[in-house]
Design an enzyme around this catalytic site. Structure first.
Site, PDB file in Angstrom:
ATOM      1  CD  GLN A 307      -3.034   0.842   0.124  1.00 21.85           C
ATOM      2  OE1 GLN A 307      -3.172  -0.269  -0.386  1.00 21.85           O
ATOM      3  NE2 GLN A 307      -3.758   1.873  -0.237  1.00 21.85           N
ATOM      4  CD  GLU A 308       2.934   3.773   3.582  1.00 21.57           C
ATOM      5  OE1 GLU A 308       3.553   4.676   3.001  1.00 21.57           O
ATOM      6  OE2 GLU A 308       2.003   3.996   4.375  1.00 21.57           O
ATOM      7  CB  SER A 309       6.616   1.566  -1.571  1.00 16.55           C
ATOM      8  OG  SER A 309       6.805   0.219  -1.144  1.00 16.55           O
ATOM      9  CE1 TYR A 434      -1.052   3.212   4.205  1.00 14.72           C
ATOM     10  CE2 TYR A 434      -1.613   2.805   6.502  1.00 14.72           C
ATOM     11  CZ  TYR A 434      -0.682   2.808   5.480  1.00 14.72           C
ATOM     12  OH  TYR A 434       0.615   2.411   5.724  1.00 14.72           O
TER      13      TYR A 434
END
Length: 459
Positions: A307-309, A434
């Protein structure tokens, strides 16, 4: 920067309240300059526990140029800023303020730093507006104290003269920021509004069902403002902008807050990075190793890293976060991460930070719930999550259950509610989405790599 950490929230640091308008010499002697601004997602806000914002960064640079520090004073709008400036509660106004003839009678503007036009905004599916006159007979929501109201009033004069129905101007609360009005348009609550083109470009990235229509006029300059007659401070402000324009710094800042891709929406059509062999990413061995050291399910950590990168160690966000865990520079320094782009350093440091966040929520007995709160805090900062839990407790909800707290995080995008909290406004939908996306991806990973097969692969 470490100095951007915001453990005390959006409130100004304890610098005392000036009881009179101060000269530049008095400001420098005091050791701080007070910048009157707004708590929105361009001027001044808290992101992942750090102060950010176009006007915050410029205010900080002005203070550094003067050899002092900056205190940001949050106000509710132009109607509050001018009296506060004249009383000496602030020294300069910095909040993407449009220069108008009326406002020139109230303050002394510095040299313009930018230019914008007022444009019509509506939701896809609404009747298209091709020219200002097409607003005839339509209902448009704006703030009474905004320049948008002045523009629509002038348009009504032209419509009357032409014998056409006027625009029905409906007023929204003065403390309602433009982005909140645009969100209402996106949600179908109101049909049309007016916004600065500079801001509209950002927010259509958040809500892709918004349409940016025609400009209502030739445009206006944007500038900081000081008290009438305060020529010395105006020269200091002008000197700052001249210096920044000689280097890439100003355009970098402008791009960061007004032009860079800042959408936090995630694609929903992408495929899970997994196979029948149980491979979720190229970094599975590192994820297993370091997640195990903290007692975290490595598949949940993998969902977070995706999800972040998207598992890209070279990824860099608009805010300067880097690496697999998208760690902010100041946080990386605090965690001893020398190179956030190094996968092992990023994973080790990111999980150390997640452990700190989980420790903050020791009162949450369920480890899965605790990790959800930590995820939300990772995305938006501990302060905003704590504010939401406080609001939930006031309503006698269970503040140890994520589903009962999440609605109150969403409420923090309502400035009438956020103004009564310690950490102020945040776009609450981002941490809520998120957590939801990570939950969904983790469920998929858990099916693809069940614990029994994972155990077998280690035996």
């Amino acid at each position: 920067m470490a100095g951007d950490a915001a453990p005390e929230g959006v409130a100004s640091r304890a610098s005392g309240l000036p009881d009179h308008p101060r000269s530049l010499r008095e400001i420098v002697r005091s050791g701080y300059i007070r910048v009157l601004t707004r708590n929105n997602d361009t001027s001044f806000f808290i992101y992942r526990g750090h102060r950010m914002g176009f006007d915050y960064e410029l205010g900080k640079r002005l203070a550094q140029r003067l050899g002092i520090r900056v205190d940001m004073i949050v106000t509710q709008g132009w109607a509050d800023m001018v009296p506060a400036l004249l009383r000496g509660e602030g020294d300069v106004i910095a909040a993407e303020v449009s220069v108008t003839p009326e406002r020139r009678t109230q303050v002394l503007f510095a040299a313009p730093w930018g230019h914008t036009r007022e444009v019509v905004i509506w939701r896809k599916g609404s009747q298209v507006i091709r020219a200002p006159e097409d607003l005839s007979g339509k209902t448009v929501h704006v703030r009474r104290g905004s320049t948008y109201y002045e523009t629509l009033t002038a348009l009504n004069g032209a419509l009357r003269a032409a014998g056409r129905p006027e625009v029905s101007i409906q007023l929204v609360p003065e403390d309602e920021e433009t982005d909140s009005v645009l969100q209402a348009v996106s949600g179908g609550e109101i049909a049309y509004t007016v916004a600065d083109e500079l801001l509209a470009g950002i927010h259509t990235g958040y809500w892709d069902n918004l349409v940016v229509g025609p400009a209502l006029g030739p445009g206006r300059d944007l500038a900081w403002a000081v008290r009438p007659g305060d020529v010395a401070l105006r020269k200091a402000v002008d000197g700052l902008f001249r210096e920044l324009r000689r280097k890439p710094d100003f355009n970098v800042l402008k791009n960061k807050y007004f032009e860079a891709e800042r959408s936090f929406r995630r694609e929903r059509t992408d495929q899970l990075y997994a196979s029948e062999t149980g491979t979720l990413s190229p970094w599975d061995p590192l994820l297993r190793k370091h997640a195990g050291e903290h007692g975290f399910d490595w598949r949940l950590v993998a969902a977070q890293v995706y999800q972040e990168s998207r598992f890209d160690p070279a990824r860099r966000s608009w805010a300067g976060a880097q690496g697999l865990f998208q760690i902010m520079p100041a946080t990386a320094r605090d965690l001893g991460i020398r190179d956030p782009r190094d996968p092992e350093q990023s994973i080790r440091g990111g999980l150390a930070y997640m452990q700190q966040l989980c420790d903050h929520y020791r009162d949450v007995p369920d480890p899965a719930e605790r990790y959800r709160f930590a995820l939300a805090a990772y995305n938006t900062g501990l302060g905003h999550v704590d504010d939401a839990r406080m609001l939930a407790r006031r309503e006698r909800k269970d503040a140890t259950r994520w589903r009962q707290v999440a609605p109150y995080l969403l409420l923090l995008s309502d400035r009438r509610i956020a103004s009564g909290t310690r950490f102020g406004y945040c776009r609450g939908s981002e941490p809520v989405e998120y957590v939801r996306h990570i939950d969904e991806r983790y469920a998929g990973y858990a099916q693809l790599v069940p614990l029994n097969r994972e155990q077998a692969s280690r035996d």
